[in-house]
Design a protein around this motif. Structure first.
Motif, PDB file in Angstrom:
ATOM      1  N   GLN A  81       0.835  -1.186   0.000  1.00  0.00           N
ATOM      2  CA  GLN A  81       0.000   0.000   0.000  1.00  0.00           C
ATOM      3  C   GLN A  81       0.881   1.252   0.000  1.00  0.00           C
ATOM      4  N   ASP A  82       0.237   2.383  -0.211  1.00  0.00           N
ATOM      5  CA  ASP A  82       1.004   3.626  -0.296  1.00  0.00           C
ATOM      6  C   ASP A  82       1.747   3.929   0.998  1.00  0.00           C
ATOM      7  N   LYS A  83       1.166   3.538   2.135  1.00  0.00           N
ATOM      8  CA  LYS A  83       1.811   3.827   3.407  1.00  0.00           C
ATOM      9  C   LYS A  83       3.041   2.947   3.646  1.00  0.00           C
ATOM     10  N   ASP A  84       3.186   1.902   2.845  1.00  0.00           N
ATOM     11  CA  ASP A  84       4.307   0.986   3.049  1.00  0.00           C
ATOM     12  C   ASP A  84       5.586   1.445   2.381  1.00  0.00           C
ATOM     13  N   VAL A  85       5.514   2.416   1.508  1.00  0.00           N
ATOM     14  CA  VAL A  85       6.704   2.897   0.796  1.00  0.00           C
ATOM     15  C   VAL A  85       6.780   4.400   0.961  1.00  0.00           C
ATOM     16  N   ARG A  86       7.968   4.937   0.797  1.00  0.00           N
ATOM     17  CA  ARG A  86       8.163   6.374   0.954  1.00  0.00           C
ATOM     18  C   ARG A  86       7.576   7.150  -0.224  1.00  0.00           C
ATOM     19  N   ASP A  87       7.670   6.567  -1.475  1.00  0.00           N
ATOM     20  CA  ASP A  87       7.148   7.230  -2.665  1.00  0.00           C
ATOM     21  C   ASP A  87       6.085   6.338  -3.296  1.00  0.00           C
ATOM     22  N   PRO A  88       4.806   6.643  -3.181  1.00  0.00           N
ATOM     23  CA  PRO A  88       3.757   5.781  -3.733  1.00  0.00           C
ATOM     24  C   PRO A  88       3.770   5.705  -5.251  1.00  0.00           C
ATOM     25  N   LYS A  89       4.409   6.660  -5.938  1.00  0.00           N
ATOM     26  CA  LYS A  89       4.433   6.614  -7.401  1.00  0.00           C
ATOM     27  C   LYS A  89       5.166   5.384  -7.935  1.00  0.00           C
ATOM     28  N   SER A  90       6.101   4.873  -7.164  1.00  0.00           N
ATOM     29  CA  SER A  90       6.820   3.669  -7.594  1.00  0.00           C
ATOM     30  C   SER A  90       5.879   2.476  -7.718  1.00  0.00           C
ATOM     31  N   LEU A  91       4.861   2.409  -6.852  1.00  0.00           N
ATOM     32  CA  LEU A  91       3.888   1.323  -6.952  1.00  0.00           C
ATOM     33  C   LEU A  91       3.045   1.451  -8.214  1.00  0.00           C
ATOM     34  N   ARG A 117      12.846  -8.270 -23.288  1.00  0.00           N
ATOM     35  CA  ARG A 117      14.013  -8.156 -22.403  1.00  0.00           C
ATOM     36  C   ARG A 117      14.074  -6.767 -21.762  1.00  0.00           C
ATOM     37  N   THR A 118      13.713  -5.749 -22.530  1.00  0.00           N
ATOM     38  CA  THR A 118      13.693  -4.394 -21.970  1.00  0.00           C
ATOM     39  C   THR A 118      12.668  -4.279 -20.848  1.00  0.00           C
ATOM     40  N   GLN A 119      11.492  -4.874 -21.038  1.00  0.00           N
ATOM     41  CA  GLN A 119      10.480  -4.850 -19.995  1.00  0.00           C
ATOM     42  C   GLN A 119      10.928  -5.620 -18.751  1.00  0.00           C
ATOM     43  N   ILE A 120      11.651  -6.709 -18.957  1.00  0.00           N
ATOM     44  CA  ILE A 120      12.163  -7.480 -17.813  1.00  0.00           C
ATOM     45  C   ILE A 120      13.137  -6.629 -17.009  1.00  0.00           C
ATOM     46  N   ARG A 121      14.048  -5.935 -17.710  1.00  0.00           N
ATOM     47  CA  ARG A 121      14.985  -5.063 -16.995  1.00  0.00           C
ATOM     48  C   ARG A 121      14.251  -3.937 -16.267  1.00  0.00           C
ATOM     49  N   ASN A 122      13.241  -3.355 -16.926  1.00  0.00           N
ATOM     50  CA  ASN A 122      12.478  -2.301 -16.260  1.00  0.00           C
ATOM     51  C   ASN A 122      11.752  -2.835 -15.023  1.00  0.00           C
ATOM     52  N   LEU A 123      11.234  -4.063 -15.133  1.00  0.00           N
ATOM     53  CA  LEU A 123      10.522  -4.642 -13.992  1.00  0.00           C
ATOM     54  C   LEU A 123      11.473  -4.886 -12.830  1.00  0.00           C
ATOM     55  N   HIS A 124      12.655  -5.435 -13.119  1.00  0.00           N
ATOM     56  CA  HIS A 124      13.633  -5.670 -12.057  1.00  0.00           C
ATOM     57  C   HIS A 124      14.065  -4.351 -11.408  1.00  0.00           C
ATOM     58  N   ASP A 125      14.310  -3.334 -12.217  1.00  0.00           N
ATOM     59  CA  ASP A 125      14.735  -2.049 -11.660  1.00  0.00           C
ATOM     60  C   ASP A 125      13.632  -1.430 -10.796  1.00  0.00           C
ATOM     61  N   THR A 126      12.391  -1.535 -11.255  1.00  0.00           N
ATOM     62  CA  THR A 126      11.291  -0.964 -10.472  1.00  0.00           C
ATOM     63  C   THR A 126      11.098  -1.723  -9.165  1.00  0.00           C
ATOM     64  N   VAL A 127      11.230  -3.045  -9.214  1.00  0.00           N
ATOM     65  CA  VAL A 127      11.121  -3.836  -7.987  1.00  0.00           C
ATOM     66  C   VAL A 127      12.221  -3.449  -7.002  1.00  0.00           C
ATOM     67  N   ASP A 128      13.432  -3.260  -7.502  1.00  0.00           N
ATOM     68  CA  ASP A 128      14.526  -2.829  -6.622  1.00  0.00           C
ATOM     69  C   ASP A 128      14.222  -1.463  -6.013  1.00  0.00           C
ATOM     70  N   THR A 129      13.649  -0.583  -6.814  1.00  0.00           N
ATOM     71  CA  THR A 129      13.300   0.738  -6.288  1.00  0.00           C
ATOM     72  C   THR A 129      12.235   0.638  -5.200  1.00  0.00           C
ATOM     73  N   VAL A 130      11.217  -0.197  -5.442  1.00  0.00           N
ATOM     74  CA  VAL A 130      10.161  -0.370  -4.442  1.00  0.00           C
ATOM     75  C   VAL A 130      10.720  -0.972  -3.159  1.00  0.00           C
ATOM     76  N   LYS A 131      11.622  -1.929  -3.308  1.00  0.00           N
ATOM     77  CA  LYS A 131      12.241  -2.536  -2.122  1.00  0.00           C
ATOM     78  C   LYS A 131      13.013  -1.493  -1.321  1.00  0.00           C
ATOM     79  N   ALA A 132      13.769  -0.641  -2.017  1.00  0.00           N
ATOM     80  CA  ALA A 132      14.531   0.396  -1.313  1.00  0.00           C
ATOM     81  C   ALA A 132      13.596   1.383  -0.631  1.00  0.00           C
ATOM     82  N   LEU A 133      12.529   1.783  -1.324  1.00  0.00           N
ATOM     83  CA  LEU A 133      11.575   2.712  -0.715  1.00  0.00           C
ATOM     84  C   LEU A 133      10.846   2.071   0.455  1.00  0.00           C
ATOM     85  N   GLN A 134      10.565   0.775   0.369  1.00  0.00           N
ATOM     86  CA  GLN A 134       9.940   0.080   1.492  1.00  0.00           C
ATOM     87  C   GLN A 134      10.896   0.038   2.686  1.00  0.00           C
TER      88      GLN A 134
END
Length: 413
Positions: A202-212, A254-271
């Protein structure tokens, strides 16, 4: 006198000398303009020893035959033919009456005409051709033709082999592209499965909700499904186009896979950052509660060392709040502070229970008939040497040997 035509090239000269009937001209070889040293030596040997001379040598490789449209006379005869030697003698006509031959005088014009025809006949006779059988290199021509045929066949074979190789390579490349497509789809599904827990935050679980929001958009991507196949009956060009289309789709996925991995890493860091923020807030609130408990527990604990340890934990917690730490440090600090607070509470509860027990005993001693028992009962000192006293109904405690200001260590362990 017959002589060799000076216009003969080396090959024609060698062909002329290959006929032994022309060996009477061997003495002219040395002076011929197109001779060469080997032919000169052979001519000298043929003059001296004709029986062992053999065939004349071949011309040198640097000497090329001349390409003639019309054959030339190899042997020139400088003598006039016999039938034209007496063309200048006047003709005589027989007299019909006397049957004697009378020479008919020639006119001036007729004499000039005869002179012209005589000159023409002389010039023609001077260049009379002698038939010479020229040597045609049939074997060489046949060899050249055979080489050309073999070269043409080899070229055609190479073209066909190259075409077959290109077709096989196109089929192989197309099949490899399809295999890569299957591998990339497996990686995409695996990446989606790994991203599912973070998509449920949820939005409260991460510092930046836009990443979700970005994570949700990427996970909604649908890979294109290609209906092309790599049928070997297709041409190499068609197979190459199919391979290119499949490869383009694979690169996009492959580009979408890289984007997905990068976004997941960003969400993890924000969490993680949000968890740290939450831990800091909890630690700040816990410090306030501990500080309030420390103040309220003054003279209300059985062992004042418990309050000293609580004060040390408060100071350490404030130091952790000042220095940015990771989540594990904050959690351990909160746990240590809660444990110190619980020890103080337990000590306060123990003292409160003892006070209630002592108050009950004092009430019993005021009842009639209990003087004889109370006169023989001595007050039980506390284990810490504390003497409770009652003033205006409120219990107080004196802590001998305890300093009002707790001591702190010089440095945190």
């Amino acid at each position: 006198m017959p002589r060799i035509n000076p216009k003969l090239d080396p090959y024609e000269l060698a062909d002329l000398m290959s006929d032994s009937n022309n060996w009477d001209l061997l003495t002219q070889i040395h002076e011929h303009p197109n001779t060469w040293p080997e032919l000169d030596q052979w001519a000298a040997h043929a003059i001296a020893h004709p029986e062992t001379a053999g065939a004349p040598p071949e011309p040198l490789p640097d000497r090329k035959p001349k390409h003639r449209l019309l054959p030339i006379t190899p042997i020139i005869d400088d003598e006039l033919p016999r039938d034209t030697r007496n063309n200048n003698t006047p003709t005589s006509e027989p007299d019909k009456q006397t049957e004697t031959t009378i020479d008919t005088p020639m006119g001036i014009g007729e004499h000039a005409k005869d002179d012209v025809s005589l000159a023409e006949d002389s010039s023609a006779d001077s260049t009379d051709e002698v038939a010479v059988h020229r040597h045609i290199p049939v074997t060489r021509i046949a060899g050249i033709m055979l080489v050309l045929i073999i070269a043409a066949g080899s070229a055609a074979g190479l073209v066909m082999a190259k075409k077959n190789y290109d077709h096989r390579d196109a089929v192989t490349s197309c099949n490899q592209a399809i295999k890569q497509s299957d591998i990339v789809r497996i990686e995409w599904n695996k990446a989606l499965k790994q991203a599912e827990p973070y998509a449920k935050l949820q939005d409260k679980d991460v510092r930046d909700p836009k990443s979700l929001e970005l994570l949700g958009k990427i996970m909604q991507y649908q890979p294109s499904v290609s209906t092309e196949n790599c049928d070997p009956s297709l041409t190499a060009d068609r197979l190459d186009r199919t391979r290119t289309e499949i490869g383009r789709a694979n690169n996009q996925l492959r580009t979408q896979i890289r984007n997905l991995h990068d976004t997941v890493d960003t969400v993890k860091a924000l969490q993680e950052q949000q968890r740290i923020d939450n831990a800091q807030n909890v630690l700040s609130q816990t410090i306030e509660d501990a500080d309030r408990l420390y103040k309220e527990s003054e003279n209300k604990v059985r062992d004042d060392n418990t309050r000293a340890r609580l004060n040390e934990q408060i100071a350490r917690a404030r130091l952790m709040m000042r220095d940015h730490q990771d989540l594990g440090v904050y959690n351990r600090t909160i746990q240590d502070l809660n444990e110190a607070m619980q020890i103080v509470r337990d000590s306060m509860m123990t003292v409160g229970n003892e006070y209630i027990s002592d108050a009950g005993h004092s009430d019993e001693s005021t009842q009639p008939g209990s003087d004889s028992q109370s006169s023989n009962r001595q007050p039980a000192p506390s284990s810490e040497g504390l003497s409770p006293s009652v003033t205006h109904g409120n219990p107080t405690w004196d802590v001998p040997g305890q300093s009002a200001t707790p001591s702190f260590p010089d440095q945190l362990g």
